[in-house]
Design a protein around this motif. Structure first.
Motif, mmCIF file in Angstrom:
data_model
loop_
_atom_site.group_PDB
_atom_site.id
_atom_site.type_symbol
_atom_site.label_atom_id
_atom_site.label_comp_id
_atom_site.label_asym_id
_atom_site.label_seq_id
_atom_site.Cartn_x
_atom_site.Cartn_y
_atom_site.Cartn_z
ATOM 1 N N ALA A 1 1.128 -1.354 0.069
ATOM 2 C CA ALA A 1 0.044 0.243 -0.206
ATOM 3 C C ALA A 1 1.088 1.515 -0.158
ATOM 4 C CB ALA A 1 -1.149 0.071 1.130
ATOM 5 N N ALA A 2 0.100 2.085 -0.647
ATOM 6 C CA ALA A 2 1.440 3.706 -0.916
ATOM 7 C C ALA A 2 2.974 3.964 -0.695
ATOM 8 C CB ALA A 2 0.732 4.289 0.549
ATOM 9 N N PRO A 3 2.919 2.785 -1.891
ATOM 10 C CA PRO A 3 4.054 2.098 -1.886
ATOM 11 C C PRO A 3 5.080 3.291 -2.869
ATOM 12 C CG PRO A 3 2.609 2.392 -4.327
ATOM 13 C CD PRO A 3 2.285 2.118 -3.709
ATOM 14 N N ASP A 4 4.568 4.743 -2.659
ATOM 15 C CA ASP A 4 6.397 5.923 -3.271
ATOM 16 C C ASP A 4 5.707 6.482 -2.135
ATOM 17 O OD1 ASP A 4 6.257 4.992 -5.595
ATOM 18 O OD2 ASP A 4 5.114 5.356 -6.796
ATOM 19 N N SER A 5 5.052 6.406 -0.988
ATOM 20 C CA SER A 5 4.477 7.506 0.307
ATOM 21 C C SER A 5 5.624 7.267 1.483
ATOM 22 C CB SER A 5 3.315 7.944 0.976
ATOM 23 O OG SER A 5 2.890 8.583 1.677
ATOM 24 N N ARG A 6 6.653 8.335 1.698
ATOM 25 C CA ARG A 6 6.660 8.900 2.830
ATOM 26 C C ARG A 6 7.089 8.906 4.260
ATOM 27 N NH1 ARG A 6 11.983 10.840 -1.034
ATOM 28 N NH2 ARG A 6 9.450 12.344 -1.187
ATOM 29 N N ASP A 7 6.986 8.258 5.221
ATOM 30 C CA ASP A 7 6.735 8.523 6.437
ATOM 31 C C ASP A 7 7.260 10.142 7.408
ATOM 32 O OD1 ASP A 7 5.376 9.458 8.983
ATOM 33 O OD2 ASP A 7 6.445 7.695 9.387
ATOM 34 N N ARG A 8 6.428 11.019 6.858
ATOM 35 C CA ARG A 8 7.504 12.126 6.775
ATOM 36 C C ARG A 8 6.353 12.822 7.908
ATOM 37 N NH1 ARG A 8 12.407 11.767 5.159
ATOM 38 N NH2 ARG A 8 12.893 14.552 5.785
ATOM 39 N N ILE A 9 6.131 12.696 8.886
ATOM 40 C CA ILE A 9 4.892 13.082 9.761
ATOM 41 C C ILE A 9 5.459 14.363 10.387
ATOM 42 C CG2 ILE A 9 4.867 11.460 11.488
ATOM 43 C CD1 ILE A 9 2.255 13.954 10.993
ATOM 44 N N GLY A 10 7.159 14.335 10.971
ATOM 45 C CA GLY A 10 7.542 15.319 11.384
ATOM 46 C C GLY A 10 7.418 17.040 10.571
#
Ligand code: NG6
Ligand code: CA
Length: 514
Positions: free
Chosen positions: A410-419
C-alpha cells in the motif's frame, strides 16, 4: 520519525478499531481542504494583495504556512490519484486528465488514504471535486441507476461529489453512488464521442451561452448557459447551477462534520472545492468585491468555504482536536478556456508568486502549491516553514500519525514525513518527483527537468510555458526561484545524480532512495 503522540496499534488493527479509539481519544480528526488550480501566490498569506482571504489568513495565523510544498503533478487527476493512493500516478498510463465518463481509476483492490482512516476507526468522506472516474467501465455508466463501483468501494463512508470538473459533463452531483436529486422525468445520457440529437451545443448555438462564453474548447453541451466538455442530455432538476456549487459542496461538508461529531467518531474529510477551476461562476454575493473579476471572486468564494469549515469546527468544539491541511491540486492558470477576463484583470497579482510556469508546466509553477497546516497545540502557530515536502508523502505520514498499519504494497511511493507535516522536524526530504508530461526532480537546492520533445508553449489554448526543452535543464533554486538560468552544462555531476534518481524511481515502484 513519527512523534510519540499515540501508541502504535496492535497487529490486528482493524478488528481492534473500537478499543483503540477508547484508548486514544485524542486521535485527531483530519480535514484535507484541496483547492483546484489555486496558485502559490493566490492568497494573502502568500503575498496576494488584490483579493482578501480572511479565513485563510486566520488558518495561517493559527497554524504553519509552508513555502516549499509540491503537488505530485501539474494537473488534477494524476495529482489527486497520487495524494489518495501514495503511488505516483505516472506509474500508470491511465491517470491523465479524466473525462467525466471515465471508469473508476483507483481500483477497489487498491488501499487508499480513505481505507487507511476507515480501518483506523474513522468516519470518512469525500466532498466536492472528484475527477478520478466512477463506475466500472469508461463510457458505460448508467447514470440513472446506482453506479456499480463508487467511492464506498475505496474507503469512503460518504461522498457527495462532482464526477470530474465543472467544465465536464455530467453536470450533476453524485451522492453515495447515485445522482443526487435525481429527476426521473429527465433521464441522463452522457457521451464524449457524439452529441445527442436535437441538443444544442456551444459551437452551434452560441446565442444560448448566456452565462459564460468559451475562449477555447468547452463548446459542446450547454448546461446553465455555459458550454462544457462532452455531451449530455437530461438531468432536469438534478443539474447543478454553477453559482450554487460552492454552497452545495460546503453544506454537505458541514453536514458530514456535524454528524460525525454528534456520533463522537473521529473523522477524515477529503474536502475538494470546485473553486477556483473554470468555469468560474461564483455566487452573486462574492461578485465585484475585488479588481480581478471572476477569478478573484472565485478565490473569495474559496475563502468563504474555508471559513465555514473553521467556524463549524469552533461551534462543534472540536477545533483543537482537528488537523486541518489546506493545499491545491496543481498550479494556477488564467485563461483556461472561458472568457472570464482573468488575464485582462490580473494586474500586478502573481498567481504563481515568484515561480515560473503555470498549471500544466514542468516549471515549478505547475506543482508549487500553497500548504497551510493547523492543529492547535501540536503544529506551531503563526510560523512559516520552508521544509521541502510532496503530497506523495502525506498518506504514509498521516498513517503514522494515527498509528495505522498499511498492508504490504500500500502507498508504495509514500514516505513517512509526519514530523515535516507537523513542523516538528525541519529536515528536508532529500528529493521529490514532479510530473508534467515528463518528470522533474526537486531537491532543497536544485530543480532538474528531464529533456523532453515538446513545444515550449502550450499549443492548444492557454498561453503557458510548458518547461519542455530537448536538453536537460538544471536550476539552482538557492540562487533564484525563477528558473531562468539553466546551469546543467556547468554541473554535470549534479545532473548525473538527479538523472539517476529519476531512472531509479521510474524503474522501481516504491524506490525511496535506499
Ligand atoms: C483541459 C481543459 C481545461 C481544464 C483541464 C483540466 C480544454 C480546452 N481545457 O483540457 O479547461 O478542464 O483540462 O484541469 O478542454 S484540471 O485542473 O482538472 O486538471
Ligand atoms: Ca486542478
Amino acid at each position: 520519525m513519527a512523534p510519540m503522540l499515540f501508541q502504535a496499534w496492535g497487529a490486528t488493527a482493524p478488528a481492534k478499531a473500537k478499543e483503540h479509539k477508547e484508548q486514544a481519544p485524542k486521535n485527531p480528526n483530519v480535514i484535507i481542504i484541496l483547492a483546484d488550480d489555486l496558485g502559490y501566490g493566490d492568497m494573502e498569506p502568500y503575498g496576494a494583495t488584490r483579493v482578501k482571504t480572511p479565513a485563510v489568513n486566520r488558518l495561517a495565523s493559527q497554524g504553519t504556512k509552508f513555502t516549499n510544498v509540491h503537488a505530485v503533478a501539474s494537473t488534477s487527476t494524476p495529482s489527486r490519484y497520487s495524494l489518495l493512493t501514495g503511488e505516483y500516478a505516472w506509474r500508470r498510463d491511465d491517470t491523465g486528465v479524466a473525462a467525466g465518463n471515465a471508469g473508476m481509476i483507483i481500483r477497489p483492490t487498491q488501499y487508499t488514504m480513505a481505507d487507511m482512516f476507515r480501518n483506523a476507526g474513522y468516519r470518512t468522506a469525500a466532498i466536492g471535486k472528484w475527477h478520478l472516474g466512477l463506475g466500472d467501465k469508461t463510457g458505460e455508466q448508467d447514470w440513472n441507476a446506482p453506479l456499480p463501483a463508487s467511492l464506498s468501494d475505496i474507503g469512503f463512508d460518504y461522498h457527495y461529489i462532482m464526477a470530474a470538473t465543472a467544465d465536464r459533463v455530467p453536470c450533476v452531483f453524485i451522492e453515495d453512488g447515485k445522482v443526487a436529486n435525481y429527476d426521473p422525468t429527465a433521464p441522463i445520457y452522457v457521451s464524449y464521442r457524439q452529441n445527442f440529437e436535437g441538443e444544442p451545443t456551444g459551437r452551434e448555438n452560441p446565442e444560448l451561452l448566456t452565462n459564460l462564453r468559451h475562449s477555447h474548447g468547452h463548446d459542446m453541451s450547454i448546461v446553465n448557459g455555459i458550454g462544457r466538455i462532452g455531451f449530455m442530455k437530461g438531468g432536469g432538476k438534478a443539474l447543478w447551477k454553477d453559482e450554487n456549487i460552492a454552497d452545495s459542496i460546503t453544506a454537505h461538508a458541514l453536514g458530514f462534520m456535524r454528524e460525525a461529531a454528534k456520533a463522537d467518531e473521529p473523522f477524515f474529510m477529503y474536502f475538494c472545492t470546485n473553486d477556483i477551476h473554470v468555469p468560474r461562476f461564483p455566487h452573486d454575493r462574492f461578485r465585484g468585491k475585488n479588481e480581478m473579476g471572476l477569478r478573484g471572486d472565485a478565490i473569495a468564494q474559496f475563502d468563504w468555504s474555508v471559513g465555514r469549515v473553521l467556524e463549524t469546527l469552533d461551534s462543534l468544539g472540536i477545533a483543537d482536536n482537528t488537523l486541518v491541511i489546506l493545499s491545491s491540486d496543481n498550479g494556477p492558470v488564467l485563461d483556461d478556456g472561458y472568457d472570464d477576463q482573468a488575464e485582462e484583470l490580473v494586474g500586478s497579482h502573481r498567481p504563481t508568486g515568484p515561480y515560473r510556469g503555470n498549471k500544466y508546466s514542468a516549471f515549478e509553477g505547475g506543482t508549487m502549491v500553497p500548504a497551510i497546516v493547523r492543529w492547535p497545540g501540536h503544529v506551531p502557530a503563526g510560523k512559516e516553514n520552508n521544509t521541502l515536502m510532496s503530497h506523495i508523502d502525506w498518506m504514509a505520514s498521516l498513517g503514522s500519525l494515527i498509528g495505522a498499519r498499511l498492508p504490504q504494497g500500500a502507498a508504495p511511493d509514500s514516505r513517512d514525513r509526519i514530523g515535516n507535516l507537523l513542523g516538528t522536524d525541519l529536515t528536508d526530504t532529500p528529493w521529490i518527483v514532479e510530473q508534467s508530461n515528463n518528470l522533474s526532480i526537486r531537491t532543497p537546492r536544485w530543480k532538474y527537468i528531464e529533456a523532453f520533445d515538446g513545444s515550449p508553449m502550450i499549443t492548444w489554448g492557454p498561453k503557458i510555458e510548458t518547461g519542455y526543452a530537448p536538453q536537460p535543464q538544471l536550476y539552482d533554486m538557492s540562487k533564484s526561484l525563477g528558473e531562468t538560468e539553466n546551469v546543467a552544462l556547468e554541473n554535470p555531476a549534479v545532473v548525473y545524480d538527479l538523472q539517476n534518481i529519476a531512472r531509479r524511481v521510474r524503474a522501481r515502484r516504491g524506490y525511496k532512495g535506499e
